[in-house]
Design a protein around this motif. Structure first.
Motif, PDB file in Angstrom:
ATOM      1  N   THR A 129       0.928  -1.227   0.055  1.00  0.00           N
ATOM      2  CA  THR A 129      -0.350   0.484   0.019  1.00  0.00           C
ATOM      3  C   THR A 129       0.908   1.006  -0.235  1.00  0.00           C
ATOM      4  OG1 THR A 129      -1.949  -0.877   0.815  1.00  0.00           O
ATOM      5  CG2 THR A 129      -1.477   1.548   1.336  1.00  0.00           C
ATOM      6  N   ALA A 130       1.882   1.411   0.665  1.00  0.00           N
ATOM      7  CA  ALA A 130       2.981   2.059   0.304  1.00  0.00           C
ATOM      8  C   ALA A 130       3.696   2.736   0.030  1.00  0.00           C
ATOM      9  CB  ALA A 130       3.460   2.446   1.851  1.00  0.00           C
ATOM     10  N   LEU A 131       4.067   1.554  -1.177  1.00  0.00           N
ATOM     11  CA  LEU A 131       4.679   1.823  -2.371  1.00  0.00           C
ATOM     12  C   LEU A 131       3.677   1.845  -2.904  1.00  0.00           C
ATOM     13  CD1 LEU A 131       6.753  -1.645  -2.266  1.00  0.00           C
ATOM     14  CD2 LEU A 131       7.536   0.743  -2.092  1.00  0.00           C
ATOM     15  N   ALA A 132       2.595   1.495  -3.445  1.00  0.00           N
ATOM     16  CA  ALA A 132       1.485   2.185  -4.383  1.00  0.00           C
ATOM     17  C   ALA A 132       1.534   3.199  -4.679  1.00  0.00           C
ATOM     18  CB  ALA A 132       0.212   1.279  -3.750  1.00  0.00           C
ATOM     19  N   GLY A 133       1.122   4.359  -3.316  1.00  0.00           N
ATOM     20  CA  GLY A 133       1.112   5.902  -3.005  1.00  0.00           C
ATOM     21  C   GLY A 133       2.037   6.169  -3.799  1.00  0.00           C
ATOM     22  N   CYS A 134       3.686   5.671  -3.306  1.00  0.00           N
ATOM     23  CA  CYS A 134       4.876   6.052  -4.069  1.00  0.00           C
ATOM     24  C   CYS A 134       4.622   5.782  -5.918  1.00  0.00           C
ATOM     25  CB  CYS A 134       5.902   5.898  -3.372  1.00  0.00           C
ATOM     26  SG  CYS A 134       6.311   6.037  -1.796  1.00  0.00           S
ATOM     27  N   ILE A 135       4.279   4.645  -6.101  1.00  0.00           N
ATOM     28  CA  ILE A 135       4.289   4.444  -7.894  1.00  0.00           C
ATOM     29  C   ILE A 135       3.420   5.630  -8.482  1.00  0.00           C
ATOM     30  CG2 ILE A 135       3.580   3.150  -9.508  1.00  0.00           C
ATOM     31  CD1 ILE A 135       4.416   1.024  -7.305  1.00  0.00           C
ATOM     32  N   GLU A 136       2.025   6.340  -7.282  1.00  0.00           N
ATOM     33  CA  GLU A 136       1.500   7.150  -7.942  1.00  0.00           C
ATOM     34  C   GLU A 136       1.717   7.899  -8.337  1.00  0.00           C
ATOM     35  OE1 GLU A 136      -2.611   8.663  -7.042  1.00  0.00           O
ATOM     36  OE2 GLU A 136      -2.675   5.968  -6.393  1.00  0.00           O
ATOM     37  N   GLU A 137       2.213   8.884  -6.920  1.00  0.00           N
ATOM     38  CA  GLU A 137       3.349   9.847  -6.881  1.00  0.00           C
ATOM     39  C   GLU A 137       4.652   9.890  -8.328  1.00  0.00           C
ATOM     40  OE1 GLU A 137       5.513  12.852  -4.094  1.00  0.00           O
ATOM     41  OE2 GLU A 137       4.038  11.952  -3.600  1.00  0.00           O
ATOM     42  N   TYR A 138       5.180   9.500  -8.528  1.00  0.00           N
ATOM     43  CA  TYR A 138       6.451   8.765  -9.659  1.00  0.00           C
ATOM     44  C   TYR A 138       5.420   9.016 -11.173  1.00  0.00           C
ATOM     45  CZ  TYR A 138      10.408   6.866 -11.744  1.00  0.00           C
ATOM     46  OH  TYR A 138      11.828   7.258 -12.482  1.00  0.00           O
ATOM     47  N   GLN A 139       4.272   8.212 -11.030  1.00  0.00           N
ATOM     48  CA  GLN A 139       4.055   7.626 -12.170  1.00  0.00           C
ATOM     49  C   GLN A 139       3.329   9.915 -12.752  1.00  0.00           C
ATOM     50  OE1 GLN A 139       0.489   4.862 -11.565  1.00  0.00           O
ATOM     51  NE2 GLN A 139       2.031   3.118 -13.005  1.00  0.00           N
ATOM     52  N   GLY A 140       2.007  10.638 -12.117  1.00  0.00           N
ATOM     53  CA  GLY A 140       1.977  11.614 -12.230  1.00  0.00           C
ATOM     54  C   GLY A 140       3.207  12.127 -12.825  1.00  0.00           C
TER      55      GLY A 140
END
Length: 146
Positions: free
Chosen positions: A36-47
């Motif tokens: 879940t924590a990684l998913a938030g980081c990935i979403e920000e990186y994708q943005g």
């Protein structure tokens, strides 16, 4: 004939085994928390770099993060990180795919069923923020200094 030391050691071993079983039962929840924590980081990186710049794959006991870079109009994988459950630890082994020693993280239980993460090599407790940094930093930013 019963010896006091033996009775005490049996009690200690029962407590240890109970704690170990509880921790092993919580490893899937711990992996879910990390995911879940990684998913938030990935979403920000994708943005910041595009939807194809990174993604995450999940297997029962592995979370895999793949980072890509757009080169000549094609998204090419430039790194991969795997977070694997290691029951014998108990905890996680983080492999960055570029060789080198894996990062070993012990998972344990605090009162109230809260999880803790501990860097085995440095013998220090780390937050989920620090854990995500150690997992993703080299994958997402290989050309930046640490």
């Amino acid at each position: 004939m019963s010896f006091q030391w033996l009775t005490m050691r049996i009690s200690e071993e029962k407590d240890r085994r109970k704690k170990e079983a509880s921790t092993l039962e919580q490893l899937p929840r711990a992996l879910e928390e990390v995911q879940t924590a990684l998913a938030g980081c990935i979403e920000e990186y994708q943005g910041a770099f595009g939807a194809e710049a990174a993604d995450m794959q999940r297997e029962p006991s592995i979370v895999r993060v793949i980072a890509r870079q757009n080169t000549d109009g094609y998204w090419r994988q430039n790194s991969q990180v795997e977070v694997k459950v290691v029951p014998a630890l108990p905890g996680f082994q983080i492999d960055n795919g570029a060789g080198g020693d894996p990062f070993m993280v012990e998972v344990g239980l605090l009162p109230g069923a809260k999880l803790y993460f501990r860097d085995r090599v440095q013998d220090q407790y780390i937050t989920i923020e620090e854990l995500t940094r150690r997992i993703l930093d080299r994958a997402f930013f290989p050309k930046l200094p640490e």
